[in-house]
Design an enzyme around this catalytic site. Sequence first.
Site, PDB file in Angstrom:
ATOM      1  N   ASP A  96     -35.641  18.961  10.718  1.00 42.64           N
ATOM      2  CA  ASP A  96     -36.509  18.690   9.569  1.00 42.64           C
ATOM      3  C   ASP A  96     -36.009  19.407   8.325  1.00 42.64           C
ATOM      4  OD1 ASP A  96     -37.276  21.109  10.942  1.00 42.64           O
ATOM      5  OD2 ASP A  96     -39.007  21.220   9.612  1.00 42.64           O
TER       6      ASP A  96
ATOM      7  N   GLU B 202     -39.375  22.979  12.134  1.00 44.86           N
ATOM      8  CA  GLU B 202     -39.141  24.402  11.919  1.00 44.86           C
ATOM      9  C   GLU B 202     -39.786  24.879  10.629  1.00 44.86           C
ATOM     10  OE1 GLU B 202     -36.975  27.981  10.364  1.00 44.86           O
ATOM     11  OE2 GLU B 202     -37.154  25.976   9.492  1.00 44.86           O
TER      12      GLU B 202
END
Length: 485
Positions: free
Chosen positions: A78, A145
């Site tokens: 991400d 994350e």
Amino acid sequence: MSQLSQLQPNKLWQIFEKICSIPHPSKHEQRISAWIQSWAKELGLSVKEDAVGNLFIKKDATPGMEDRRGVILQAHMDMVPQKNASTEHDFLTDPIQPYVDGDWVTATDTTLGADNGIGLASAMAVLASDNIEHGPLEVLVTIDEEAGMTGAFGLEAGWLDGDILINTDSEQEGEVYMGCAGGIDGSATFKLETMTVPKNYLSFNLALSGLKGGHSGVDIHTGRANANKLITRLLLEATNKFGIQLTELNGGSLRNAIPREANASFVVEESKVEALKALIVEHLSTIKTSLSSVEPDIEMTLISPETFDTCWQLESQLQVLRALNACTNGVIRMSDDIEGIVETSSNLGVLRTKGTTFNALVLIRSLHDDGRDDAQTMVQSTFELAGAKIEFSGAYPGWKPDTSSAIMQVVRDTYQSIFNKLPEIMVIHAGLECGLFKTAYPNWDMVSIGPTIKFPHSPDEKVEIATVEQYWQLLTAVLGNIPTK
């Protein structure tokens, strides 16, 4: 040919460019995950997905390297979606537009996603290569994350066989990380008392913009201004002097990014408008002067929008503004053990008004659990004294340095042999996933490396081209130097 495809190492940059073309903000990684899985299968590699969405890709050792300890290369899929208010970009549908700007690669008016797209691209480039020597190799790609470490929290034992993990999420070439800060999120909620706007009151909207923002961990010591704190200071003074009454207050977009923009809507008695405008001009001049070296582009815009029917009651408003003004923000304590490293910090990251509810999000970081707990009680006390309900969630531990780490020794010696100098062994004031990995895999020997990335989590994000090649040289050489089992 694109600009990026001409850079070296060629395969890494080609993969990174592809990553940029696929929208992948936190919480919306389905498309990038599907592409990674398809890509791995086309190479004939084993790929698995766990219940939370983490990916595991496996590659056999190159001939003659079968007796080496197993290595896991780790990255997150991400990226932080940040843009300026004036930029038209939908992170769910629009690709990132990377380009070469001198010695750097950056993006057009948005975050680049070099954090952690370069690390992901490097791991995939190793998988795609047929001329890099390595032992048994696995790649772990985690989800989410940046917005909660959901993938790291959900990692279960038994999926991975290696016992050395190389995290690719560091952001300074020449620094090797062996520890990181832990953190916790705080969410404070106020129930607002409202009233009908009095007669002879005019409506306004005040927008604060032009700040640099940045990563609330690695940039927290730079002195960059927090838009939420700046606008609160002005609003509190305007409330005390002229009795302005808010209808809405919003600022920031992510709890882990230093807020770059904030805005407030309010009403004020018509007879006090000119004096209020003078205060705003004076306030802007003051902060421009005091922050000129670090925030040269601060702007404030005052406009008259549609008329508001209701506004906050003054008592309710003062509770909110006083709490925001008092809330600890920025560096709280520097490390006594590691020179130049922030130990504990707090970021007042997001302000949101929704009807008669006002919410403030705070992210606390610390190298020590005690420092995190201490800052948490300070923030909690501030908001509870103002009558807010505050809840904390998502606590994650720091990664405690291991001075006897074998992989640290390998990385240090390999770096010295390539570049004829020793790297700096560091602890980072940011939330790497390594601390959470220890829950499922307590015996992992871990290290974190990466190229130089400046201003992650902001539209100024950029990665230095030369350091990507240096990072690649180090990574591939380290894989060839992994000790035997």
